[in-house]
Design a protein around this motif. Sequence first.
Motif, PDB file in Angstrom:
ATOM      1  N   PRO A   1       0.890  -1.007  -0.003  1.00 22.21           N
ATOM      2  CA  PRO A   1      -0.153   0.219   0.110  1.00 22.21           C
ATOM      3  C   PRO A   1       0.646   1.349   0.112  1.00 22.21           C
ATOM      4  N   ILE A   2       1.955   1.390   0.977  1.00 21.18           N
ATOM      5  CA  ILE A   2       2.454   2.732   1.057  1.00 21.18           C
ATOM      6  C   ILE A   2       3.044   3.180  -0.159  1.00 21.18           C
ATOM      7  N   PRO A   3       4.395   2.308  -0.703  1.00 19.14           N
ATOM      8  CA  PRO A   3       4.875   2.966  -1.854  1.00 19.14           C
ATOM      9  C   PRO A   3       3.959   3.153  -3.013  1.00 19.14           C
ATOM     10  N   VAL A   4       3.118   2.329  -3.411  1.00 15.12           N
ATOM     11  CA  VAL A   4       2.087   2.337  -4.644  1.00 15.12           C
ATOM     12  C   VAL A   4       1.271   3.611  -4.309  1.00 15.12           C
ATOM     13  N   ALA A   5       0.551   3.770  -3.091  1.00 14.17           N
ATOM     14  CA  ALA A   5      -0.234   4.738  -2.893  1.00 14.17           C
ATOM     15  C   ALA A   5       0.516   6.231  -3.133  1.00 14.17           C
ATOM     16  N   LYS A   6       1.866   6.145  -2.632  1.00 18.64           N
ATOM     17  CA  LYS A   6       2.618   7.252  -2.873  1.00 18.64           C
ATOM     18  C   LYS A   6       2.999   7.665  -4.385  1.00 18.64           C
ATOM     19  N   TYR A   7       3.219   6.682  -4.946  1.00 19.71           N
ATOM     20  CA  TYR A   7       3.448   6.806  -6.563  1.00 19.71           C
ATOM     21  C   TYR A   7       2.164   7.437  -7.187  1.00 19.71           C
ATOM     22  N   LEU A   8       0.793   6.685  -6.846  1.00 22.03           N
ATOM     23  CA  LEU A   8      -0.448   7.149  -7.455  1.00 22.03           C
ATOM     24  C   LEU A   8      -0.665   8.359  -7.198  1.00 22.03           C
ATOM     25  N   THR A   9      -0.826   8.753  -5.821  1.00 25.36           N
ATOM     26  CA  THR A   9      -1.139  10.111  -5.485  1.00 25.36           C
ATOM     27  C   THR A   9      -0.128  11.444  -6.105  1.00 25.36           C
ATOM     28  N   SER A  10       1.235  11.004  -6.125  1.00 22.20           N
ATOM     29  CA  SER A  10       1.818  11.773  -6.884  1.00 22.20           C
ATOM     30  C   SER A  10       1.809  12.175  -8.321  1.00 22.20           C
ATOM     31  N   GLN A  11       1.393  11.120  -9.108  1.00 17.87           N
ATOM     32  CA  GLN A  11       0.866  11.097 -10.601  1.00 17.87           C
ATOM     33  C   GLN A  11      -0.135  11.996 -10.704  1.00 17.87           C
ATOM     34  N   PHE A  12      -1.194  11.733  -9.550  1.00 19.00           N
ATOM     35  CA  PHE A  12      -2.529  12.277  -9.866  1.00 19.00           C
ATOM     36  C   PHE A  12      -2.155  13.866 -10.347  1.00 19.00           C
ATOM     37  N   TYR A  13      -1.279  14.387  -9.666  1.00 19.32           N
ATOM     38  CA  TYR A  13      -0.930  16.100  -9.934  1.00 19.32           C
ATOM     39  C   TYR A  13       0.295  16.210 -10.900  1.00 19.32           C
ATOM     40  N   SER A  14       0.682  15.242 -11.895  1.00 20.91           N
ATOM     41  CA  SER A  14       1.762  15.382 -12.647  1.00 20.91           C
ATOM     42  C   SER A  14       1.342  15.739 -14.018  1.00 20.91           C
ATOM     43  N   LEU A  15       2.318  16.142 -14.689  1.00 17.72           N
ATOM     44  CA  LEU A  15       1.879  16.589 -15.956  1.00 17.72           C
ATOM     45  C   LEU A  15       1.678  15.201 -16.933  1.00 17.72           C
ATOM     46  N   ASN A  16       1.261  15.545 -18.096  1.00 19.33           N
ATOM     47  CA  ASN A  16       1.169  14.620 -19.057  1.00 19.33           C
ATOM     48  C   ASN A  16       0.359  13.429 -18.873  1.00 19.33           C
ATOM     49  N   TYR A  17      -0.844  13.552 -18.207  1.00 18.08           N
ATOM     50  CA  TYR A  17      -1.772  12.382 -17.927  1.00 18.08           C
ATOM     51  C   TYR A  17      -3.108  13.149 -18.563  1.00 18.08           C
ATOM     52  N   SER A  18      -3.981  12.126 -18.973  1.00 10.23           N
ATOM     53  CA  SER A  18      -5.338  12.438 -19.339  1.00 10.23           C
ATOM     54  C   SER A  18      -6.141  12.524 -18.262  1.00 10.23           C
ATOM     55  N   LEU A  19      -7.302  13.239 -18.525  1.00 11.83           N
ATOM     56  CA  LEU A  19      -8.304  13.073 -17.240  1.00 11.83           C
ATOM     57  C   LEU A  19      -8.809  11.653 -16.871  1.00 11.83           C
ATOM     58  N   ARG A  20      -8.846  10.707 -18.146  1.00 13.10           N
ATOM     59  CA  ARG A  20      -9.269   9.551 -17.569  1.00 13.10           C
ATOM     60  C   ARG A  20      -8.295   8.853 -16.782  1.00 13.10           C
ATOM     61  N   GLN A  21      -6.858   9.186 -17.110  1.00 15.92           N
ATOM     62  CA  GLN A  21      -6.080   8.412 -16.194  1.00 15.92           C
ATOM     63  C   GLN A  21      -6.043   9.008 -14.737  1.00 15.92           C
ATOM     64  N   ARG A  22      -6.566  10.237 -14.538  1.00 15.29           N
ATOM     65  CA  ARG A  22      -6.482  10.839 -13.003  1.00 15.29           C
ATOM     66  C   ARG A  22      -7.776  10.330 -12.383  1.00 15.29           C
ATOM     67  N   MET A  23      -8.757  10.022 -13.091  1.00 15.21           N
ATOM     68  CA  MET A  23      -9.854   9.499 -12.401  1.00 15.21           C
ATOM     69  C   MET A  23      -9.579   7.945 -12.025  1.00 15.21           C
ATOM     70  N   ASP A  24      -8.925   7.297 -12.991  1.00 10.51           N
ATOM     71  CA  ASP A  24      -8.628   5.815 -12.744  1.00 10.51           C
ATOM     72  C   ASP A  24      -7.863   5.652 -11.261  1.00 10.51           C
ATOM     73  N   ILE A  25      -6.700   6.847 -11.167  1.00 11.82           N
ATOM     74  CA  ILE A  25      -6.090   6.734 -10.170  1.00 11.82           C
ATOM     75  C   ILE A  25      -7.004   6.910  -8.862  1.00 11.82           C
ATOM     76  N   LEU A  26      -8.071   7.951  -9.056  1.00  9.73           N
ATOM     77  CA  LEU A  26      -8.991   8.071  -7.802  1.00  9.73           C
ATOM     78  C   LEU A  26      -9.624   6.843  -7.489  1.00  9.73           C
ATOM     79  N   ASP A  27     -10.316   6.146  -8.483  1.00 11.29           N
ATOM     80  CA  ASP A  27     -11.054   4.900  -8.377  1.00 11.29           C
ATOM     81  C   ASP A  27     -10.426   3.789  -7.783  1.00 11.29           C
ATOM     82  N   VAL A  28      -9.015   3.580  -8.211  1.00  8.88           N
ATOM     83  CA  VAL A  28      -8.190   2.649  -7.704  1.00  8.88           C
ATOM     84  C   VAL A  28      -7.723   3.064  -6.140  1.00  8.88           C
ATOM     85  N   LEU A  29      -7.477   3.940  -5.991  1.00  5.24           N
ATOM     86  CA  LEU A  29      -7.482   4.486  -4.645  1.00  5.24           C
ATOM     87  C   LEU A  29      -8.692   4.161  -3.481  1.00  5.24           C
TER      88      LEU A  29
END
Length: 749
Positions: A508-536
């Motif tokens: 949980p901890i390293p993967v959650a840290k990675y996903l939450t950091s990618q949510f606010y990163s550049l070059n992601y589509s809105l669909r990918q950002r919502m996928d991050i939220l759903d997985v969390l």
Amino acid sequence: MYQAITTGTTVQTTEHDNLEKKLEILRAVKRGGGLFQLLSSSPSFYPREVVEVLEQFLQEGRISALMWEVCQQQAQAGSPEVQEALLNKVVCLPDHVSNELQGKNPPVFFPQNYFPLLGGAIIQVLQKISDSLRGGLDCSISFVSHVLGKVCVHGRQKEILSVLVPRLTDLTKSDCIWQRICWRLVECVPDRWMEAVVLGFVQRAPGADTLSRLLGNLVVKNKKAQFVVTQKVLLLQYCHTTPVLQNLLGYLSLDSLRRALLIKVLQELLETWGSSSAVKHSPPEQQQYISKAILICLSHLKEPEIESCRQELLTSMMEGVKCHLDSNLPQIRRLGMIVAESISSKINTDGPVLKFQYEEDDEARELKSLLVPTPPLCIGPSLPDDELESNKKSHTAAPVMPDEESDAELDSDDDLIPYDMSEDKELKTKAPVYIRECIEVLTGSEDVDKWEATVKALETLVRKNPAATREVSVELAKILLHLEEKTCIEGFVELRQRAQVAVLTTDPIPVAKYLTSQFYSLNYSLRQRMDILDVLVLAAQELSYPKSRGKTKHSGAQKPCIQLLPGSDSSKDWRRIVDERIKSKTRRFATGQSQVELASGPNEFNSIAGHFFFPLIQHFDRPLTTFDLLGEDYFVLGRLVHTLAILMYLAVNTVAVTAMGKALLEFVWALRFHTDSYVRQGLLSCISSTLLSVPTERLLEDMTEELLETQSWLGDVVEKDPDGDCRRLALQNLLLLENLKKKLKTVPS
């Protein structure tokens, strides 16, 4: 003896006096003064005697004679003061009688009895007016119009029009004089009462053609009626039913003078439908109402009218569909799709038309049916029995082929013997058995069958090999986040999401840290950002309920189930969960069957809740080049807010729950005036989850100021928010705050 004689004389004298008084009242009533005498302060008449005479007056149908006399006086310029006073007494008679008799009035003065009787009297007066006109005599209909208007504005449209509308419908079918009388009846209603009368007729007319006969060109002649029909009912209200809309717009379409108003109404409806401000701030019910009105208007347009405003329709369609597709609410998006499809089909009868993909339910079918004008009820001529028989024979005989052609077909296939394939088995590609092998297949393999087998087997493989997964968990999470579908594999999105959840719950901890950091990163589509939220959210749910881990088919245990797959409306599930929690915290004093105690276990989300929550809440106000939560990407903001609410709910009894609650209340306060209703619903859900998850003593000690500010805002939402769900959630939160106050009072100081 003297006493008996005296008593008898007194009785006889009293009866004689009562008879004299009734005769005097009757004479006054016949002169038209009985209605005034009812409220007179003169002691010569008693209310009970007056009411008895008036009851007889009504039952004998004398009120129609009274109104007819006034109509004749108006034609001869009678006293307006007397007519106004008489109007008040006629319309308000049930109230006056009830006030005098303290509610003990006879049944004939009950409103549900009196106003239908008054409606019948109006029909009798109109009949006399009709006879006078045919005889060449002058008379006025103004008093009757005033009576009708005042009765309707007092809220008694149903009672009086339930008598008037059916009778006038029959009388105006084939009689032009009755039609003119009916038109004058509504035209002479004063402007201050016109709205109530017009709405009453529109609501109770059995169809648009009947309404056209009853009202005539009232909307063309009377500005008040025009405002009510073209503005107030369509743009300022949304409480009327679909048949009322069909009556109203059909009425506008049935006359050449009124069709110009129909075009004007359609233009104003489309302007409102295409306004981004209206889409954001008006409730979904009103937007559905406006969409229905637009579709009904389109159904009445003729080809020359469509041709004249084709470009305007196209422009309105493009602006409106964009506003609706930008909305967070699935219902609003679908409304935009249906209306845009309908406009496109009207303006492009020969060329290509817009076509969207959405769920075809009863609501969608009802909306599409409005585009087809309702034809008059007619039954076509039936076919004779012999023709029906010949039709049946022709249909059954059609498939039979000539003998020569069928023989040739058989000859061509005689030498072909079918190959027996009953024992054949489909060759299945073997799925990988190691995590690293899966990574290699997903990143570089060109074997489509192997790639598909890997996607299907990955979740199970991750759960069976937690140690191997932890070695490459972040790398695997990155691959899955960017994974795109190579083949048409059934349920690809769900398979990928379940694999992501398995990786996150395993490490949980390293993967959650990675996903939450990618949510606010550049070059992601809105669909990918919502996928991050759903997985969390799904991983947090699984960690909170560890008994369900690794199961593909969950048992029927009573626990929340949050589904955030694409296209689903997770907020409805979330609110259901909150309602269940509130019910569980509500005390009910009743006996009944005891509930089965659920299995318990350690909450694995306890120690890691902060790793899911705090990184998501930190950078929401920092716009990126391709991502602006507080700007045009408010759809993702809505999903983020709902995600935080669910994480807060799942963090109940965890170590970090108090800090999470305080941060969440500050987050809500910063966004409380957001214009999008879906975002506001999420903010109110955040408050619910905070009140339900944070311990009461911590709320009262650490968040007193925040709670007071929140309570004031909730009161404003209940009173002023245009969205019904927001008002309901705000009221629910106020009830939770009241429960906190009660707990505070019961705690000993």
